[in-house]
Design a protein around this motif. Structure first.
Motif, mmCIF file in Angstrom:
data_model
loop_
_atom_site.group_PDB
_atom_site.id
_atom_site.type_symbol
_atom_site.label_atom_id
_atom_site.label_comp_id
_atom_site.label_asym_id
_atom_site.label_seq_id
_atom_site.Cartn_x
_atom_site.Cartn_y
_atom_site.Cartn_z
ATOM 1 N N ASN A 1 0.825 -1.213 0.000
ATOM 2 C CA ASN A 1 0.000 0.000 0.000
ATOM 3 C C ASN A 1 0.859 1.263 0.000
ATOM 4 O O ASN A 1 0.346 2.359 0.222
ATOM 5 N N ASP A 2 2.143 1.125 -0.237
ATOM 6 C CA ASP A 2 3.035 2.286 -0.181
ATOM 7 C C ASP A 2 3.767 2.533 -1.495
ATOM 8 O O ASP A 2 4.872 3.054 -1.513
ATOM 9 N N TYR A 3 3.142 2.190 -2.616
ATOM 10 C CA TYR A 3 3.795 2.377 -3.903
ATOM 11 C C TYR A 3 3.420 3.716 -4.535
ATOM 12 O O TYR A 3 2.300 4.208 -4.379
ATOM 13 N N MET A 4 4.389 4.269 -5.260
ATOM 14 C CA MET A 4 4.223 5.546 -5.932
ATOM 15 C C MET A 4 4.509 5.350 -7.425
ATOM 16 O O MET A 4 5.419 4.602 -7.789
ATOM 17 N N MET A 5 3.722 6.037 -8.267
ATOM 18 C CA MET A 5 3.986 6.033 -9.698
ATOM 19 C C MET A 5 4.921 7.209 -9.982
ATOM 20 O O MET A 5 4.602 8.357 -9.678
ATOM 21 N N VAL A 6 6.065 6.893 -10.539
ATOM 22 C CA VAL A 6 7.086 7.886 -10.842
ATOM 23 C C VAL A 6 7.096 8.113 -12.356
ATOM 24 O O VAL A 6 7.244 7.157 -13.122
ATOM 25 N N THR A 7 6.908 9.353 -12.763
ATOM 26 C CA THR A 7 6.980 9.713 -14.178
ATOM 27 C C THR A 7 8.358 10.303 -14.428
ATOM 28 O O THR A 7 8.796 11.215 -13.719
ATOM 29 N N ILE A 8 9.033 9.780 -15.426
ATOM 30 C CA ILE A 8 10.421 10.139 -15.712
ATOM 31 C C ILE A 8 10.508 10.731 -17.114
ATOM 32 O O ILE A 8 9.986 10.143 -18.070
ATOM 33 N N TYR A 9 11.164 11.866 -17.211
ATOM 34 C CA TYR A 9 11.396 12.504 -18.505
ATOM 35 C C TYR A 9 12.729 12.016 -19.067
ATOM 36 O O TYR A 9 13.766 12.094 -18.412
ATOM 37 N N ILE A 10 12.687 11.494 -20.298
ATOM 38 C CA ILE A 10 13.889 11.071 -21.021
ATOM 39 C C ILE A 10 13.954 11.924 -22.286
ATOM 40 O O ILE A 10 13.041 11.867 -23.122
ATOM 41 N N PRO A 11 14.985 12.739 -22.437
ATOM 42 C CA PRO A 11 15.084 13.588 -23.628
ATOM 43 C C PRO A 11 15.022 12.770 -24.918
ATOM 44 O O PRO A 11 15.545 11.655 -24.984
ATOM 45 N N ASP A 12 14.369 13.324 -25.929
ATOM 46 C CA ASP A 12 14.208 12.623 -27.204
ATOM 47 C C ASP A 12 15.535 12.340 -27.905
ATOM 48 O O ASP A 12 15.632 11.416 -28.702
ATOM 49 N N ASN A 13 16.559 13.132 -27.606
ATOM 50 C CA ASN A 13 17.845 12.956 -28.286
ATOM 51 C C ASN A 13 18.823 12.077 -27.505
ATOM 52 O O ASN A 13 19.989 11.986 -27.853
ATOM 53 N N ILE A 14 18.344 11.398 -26.492
ATOM 54 C CA ILE A 14 19.218 10.542 -25.680
ATOM 55 C C ILE A 14 19.624 9.314 -26.500
ATOM 56 O O ILE A 14 18.865 8.841 -27.347
ATOM 57 N N SER A 15 20.810 8.801 -26.252
ATOM 58 C CA SER A 15 21.260 7.612 -26.982
ATOM 59 C C SER A 15 20.455 6.394 -26.534
ATOM 60 O O SER A 15 20.328 6.125 -25.350
ATOM 61 N N LEU A 16 19.897 5.688 -27.506
ATOM 62 C CA LEU A 16 18.955 4.607 -27.237
ATOM 63 C C LEU A 16 19.269 3.416 -28.130
ATOM 64 O O LEU A 16 19.390 3.548 -29.347
ATOM 65 N N GLN A 17 19.397 2.251 -27.508
ATOM 66 C CA GLN A 17 19.552 0.996 -28.241
ATOM 67 C C GLN A 17 18.246 0.235 -28.118
ATOM 68 O O GLN A 17 17.667 0.164 -27.025
ATOM 69 N N LYS A 18 17.775 -0.335 -29.214
ATOM 70 C CA LYS A 18 16.516 -1.083 -29.210
ATOM 71 C C LYS A 18 16.775 -2.562 -29.484
ATOM 72 O O LYS A 18 17.484 -2.908 -30.425
ATOM 73 N N LEU A 19 16.189 -3.400 -28.636
ATOM 74 C CA LEU A 19 16.221 -4.846 -28.856
ATOM 75 C C LEU A 19 14.784 -5.336 -28.966
ATOM 76 O O LEU A 19 13.912 -4.902 -28.210
ATOM 77 N N ASN A 20 14.555 -6.246 -29.891
ATOM 78 C CA ASN A 20 13.251 -6.881 -30.042
ATOM 79 C C ASN A 20 13.372 -8.341 -29.633
ATOM 80 O O ASN A 20 14.485 -8.865 -29.497
ATOM 81 N N SER A 21 12.251 -9.008 -29.473
ATOM 82 C CA SER A 21 12.290 -10.408 -29.041
ATOM 83 C C SER A 21 13.113 -11.273 -29.995
ATOM 84 O O SER A 21 13.751 -12.231 -29.561
ATOM 85 N N GLY A 22 13.135 -10.933 -31.265
ATOM 86 C CA GLY A 22 13.924 -11.692 -32.231
ATOM 87 C C GLY A 22 15.425 -11.569 -32.024
ATOM 88 O O GLY A 22 16.196 -12.383 -32.526
ATOM 89 N N ASP A 23 15.854 -10.544 -31.274
ATOM 90 C CA ASP A 23 17.276 -10.352 -30.977
ATOM 91 C C ASP A 23 17.720 -11.154 -29.755
ATOM 92 O O ASP A 23 18.908 -11.166 -29.426
ATOM 93 N N LEU A 24 16.780 -11.803 -29.094
ATOM 94 C CA LEU A 24 17.048 -12.454 -27.812
ATOM 95 C C LEU A 24 16.951 -13.967 -27.913
ATOM 96 O O LEU A 24 16.333 -14.497 -28.839
ATOM 97 N N ALA A 25 17.523 -14.652 -26.925
ATOM 98 C CA ALA A 25 17.425 -16.116 -26.866
ATOM 99 C C ALA A 25 15.956 -16.517 -26.725
ATOM 100 O O ALA A 25 15.137 -15.744 -26.206
ATOM 101 N N ALA A 26 15.626 -17.702 -27.157
ATOM 102 C CA ALA A 26 14.234 -18.173 -27.152
ATOM 103 C C ALA A 26 13.609 -18.160 -25.757
ATOM 104 O O ALA A 26 12.403 -17.975 -25.612
ATOM 105 N N ASP A 27 14.417 -18.337 -24.727
ATOM 106 C CA ASP A 27 13.886 -18.412 -23.358
ATOM 107 C C ASP A 27 13.974 -17.087 -22.593
ATOM 108 O O ASP A 27 13.816 -17.052 -21.383
ATOM 109 N N TRP A 28 14.177 -15.976 -23.283
ATOM 110 C CA TRP A 28 14.427 -14.695 -22.624
ATOM 111 C C TRP A 28 13.312 -14.278 -21.668
ATOM 112 O O TRP A 28 13.557 -13.615 -20.674
#
Length: 152
Positions: free
Chosen positions: A59-86
Motif C-alpha cells: 500500500n506504499d507504492y508511488m507512480m514515478v513519471t520520468i522525462y527522457i530527452p528525445d535525443n538521448i542515446s537509445l539501443q533497441k532490442l526486439n524479441s527476435g534479438d534475444l534467446a528463445a527463453d528470454w
C-alpha cells in the motif's frame, strides 16, 4: 519521451539503480546498477504486480513519471534479438549478460527491451553511469493504490 516506474514510497524520489544491484533481476546481475522503467503506467503496474498476491499487496507504492530527452542515446532490442527463453520465469542468465554488457559498454544511456510480462509492450533500462543520464529527470511522483480486483 516519458517512462514510468512503480516504486516504494521510500525510494520514489531517487533514480540510482542501487536497488536493482542489491539482488539482480532479469536484466542485471548482482552488483550491476540499472534502472528499470516502463513505456506506460499499466506496464509499470504489471511488472510489479506479478510479484505479489492479494495477501502481500503493498500500500506504499508511488507512480514515478520520468522525462527522457528525445535525443538521448537509445539501443533497441526486439524479441527476435534475444534467446528463445528470454521471457521465461525464473529468468535465464542470458538476459543478465545482455544488461550487464549494456552497462559495461556504456555506449547508450537507454536500452529498450520487450516486456516479459506484457507482450507487445516495452521497458526502458536506464544506465545511471552514462554521461547523458544527467538529462533524465523525475517529473512527477504520485500515490498509486493497487486496485485489489486485479488479484481476485
Amino acid at each position: 519521451m516519458e517512462a514510468f516506474r512503480l516504486s516504494k514510497q521510500a525510494f520514489a524520489s531517487s533514480l540510482s539503480g542501487k536497488g536493482a544491484a542489491l539482488k539482480g533481476a532479469r536484466w542485471n546481475s548482482v552488483g550491476v546498477e540499472l534502472i528499470y522503467t516502463a513505456s506506460n503506467r499499466s506496464l509499470a503496474m504489471a511488472e510489479v504486480a506479478v510479484h505479489f498476491s492479494l495477501a502481500t499487496l503493498p500500500n506504499d507504492y508511488m507512480m514515478v513519471t520520468i522525462y527522457i530527452p528525445d535525443n538521448i542515446s537509445l539501443q533497441k532490442l526486439n524479441s527476435g534479438d534475444l534467446a528463445a527463453d528470454w521471457n521465461t520465469f525464473p529468468h535465464p542468465t542470458t538476459t543478465q549478460v545482455i544488461g550487464d554488457k549494456f552497462i559495461t559498454d556504456n555506449k547508450y544511456c537507454v536500452l529498450q527491451i520487450p516486456s516479459a510480462v506484457t507482450q507487445g509492450d516495452y521497458n526502458f533500462l536506464i544506465n545511471p553511469n552514462h554521461s547523458e543520464f544527467k538529462g533524465i529527470k523525475i517529473v512527477r511522483i504520485e500515490n498509486f493504490p493497487f486496485d485489489r480486483r486485479i488479484f481476485k
